[in-house]
Write an enzyme that holds these catalytic residues in place. Sequence first.
Site, short mmCIF file in Angstrom:
data_model
loop_
_atom_site.label_atom_id
_atom_site.label_comp_id
_atom_site.label_asym_id
_atom_site.label_seq_id
_atom_site.Cartn_x
_atom_site.Cartn_y
_atom_site.Cartn_z
N HIS A 118 1.87 4.58 -2.81
CA HIS A 118 1.87 6.04 -2.57
C HIS A 118 3.13 6.71 -3.13
O HIS A 118 3.22 7.94 -3.14
CB HIS A 118 1.77 6.35 -1.07
CG HIS A 118 0.37 6.27 -0.53
ND1 HIS A 118 -0.67 6.90 -1.14
CD2 HIS A 118 -0.13 5.65 0.57
CE1 HIS A 118 -1.78 6.66 -0.43
NE2 HIS A 118 -1.48 5.90 0.60
N HIS A 160 -6.12 8.26 -2.24
CA HIS A 160 -6.69 6.91 -2.36
C HIS A 160 -7.73 6.90 -3.47
O HIS A 160 -8.92 6.70 -3.22
CB HIS A 160 -7.33 6.49 -1.03
CG HIS A 160 -6.30 6.26 0.05
ND1 HIS A 160 -6.48 6.60 1.36
CD2 HIS A 160 -5.07 5.73 -0.02
CE1 HIS A 160 -5.42 6.27 2.06
NE2 HIS A 160 -4.53 5.75 1.25
N HIS A 212 0.83 -1.20 0.00
CA HIS A 212 0.00 0.00 0.00
C HIS A 212 0.88 1.26 0.00
O HIS A 212 0.71 2.17 -0.81
CB HIS A 212 -0.90 -0.04 1.24
CG HIS A 212 -1.79 1.14 1.41
ND1 HIS A 212 -3.16 1.07 1.32
CD2 HIS A 212 -1.50 2.45 1.65
CE1 HIS A 212 -3.68 2.28 1.50
NE2 HIS A 212 -2.69 3.13 1.71
N GLU A 213 1.88 1.28 0.90
CA GLU A 213 2.73 2.47 1.01
C GLU A 213 3.57 2.67 -0.25
O GLU A 213 3.81 3.81 -0.67
CB GLU A 213 3.62 2.38 2.25
CG GLU A 213 2.87 2.32 3.57
CD GLU A 213 1.81 3.39 3.72
OE1 GLU A 213 1.96 4.49 3.16
OE2 GLU A 213 0.79 3.11 4.40
NI NI Z 1 -2.77 5.12 1.92
#
Ligand code: NI
Length: 337
Positions: A229, A235, A225-226
């Site tokens: 980014h 999101h 997830h990170e």
């Molecule tokens: Ni996030």
Amino acid sequence: MHLQLTWQGQILEFELEEGDTWADVAEDFAERIGAEATKVSFYVSPKMANVKGFMKHPFPSDKLNSIDAQDLAKLRIKAVGTPSAQVAKLDADLLRHAQRMNARQQARQASRSVKSNSNRDWQQIQDEAKYTFHAIEPLQYLPNPEKSKRYLERLASDPGIKASMRKHKFSVGLLTEMNPAEHTTHESKTLGLNRNRGEVIELRLRTDSYDGYRDYKVIRKTLCHELSHNIHSDHDRKFWDLTKQIEKEVDQNDHLHGGHKLSSDEFYVADDSYDESHADLGGWQGGEFVLGGTSSSQGLTRREIMARAAESRLRREREAVEREESNLADENRSAGS
Ligand code: NI
């Protein structure tokens, strides 16, 4: 008026004029070490009512002569700053190194007869040195930092994470852990944080009571997830598409490597599970990151982390070259025999 700063273990003396401000001191300090005035910072102790404990650009315009002379003499000021020349030299070193590598690679290609895989391997070695976590640091003030370091290193060397980072050209300055106490509210428990698109990724490795660690696959999913980014801050649809893709790549690599025997894994926790909604509040941008957050004034600043990361990257690339050279020597020996 007289003021002392410590910088990289040295004591720097400053004579102040009547009416000089912290901004003036910062400017003088920056000039003395050859740094940019907007990129230096001061840690001040002990705590005093009219002096900030941490100062950075824009520096306060408070006059130093408003501080009692005895108090002023008691101040310990740790100054942080990197001379521009040093930063530039690091950049120049990296560039020269890359050029040298390219020249060598071309020379090898020219001298080599039909060698099928060597090129691709060399590309992979170069990519692995580039698209990786350039520094790994646990929080030294929490119990058992060695275990956290092992955990972070395990994540960084996870075959799926490595493959995905190479594929998407993800480069992360620092991989570190998050202090559970600093990111917990009743509404949310942040599992991870990505600052400035890959400058720093923080992961909540530990349980909230500090006595244990969270499950490897849960944390690895947070890392997916990170990493997403690094590209998308919000999101949004594009973010989730990329996140799912990274997760898939990581899972596929598990199968490729026969899958880990989870139950015997050091970081396996049977009853832990991943809750997507708790991951974080989106990519975090701006600000000055200090390793160790608010709990330590000995933290590393963003600039120091980046300088360290660049040094470590250079070192990794050098090591990759040495490995490649010794492989070539072996190849040549076996070809000659
Ligand atoms: Ni996030």
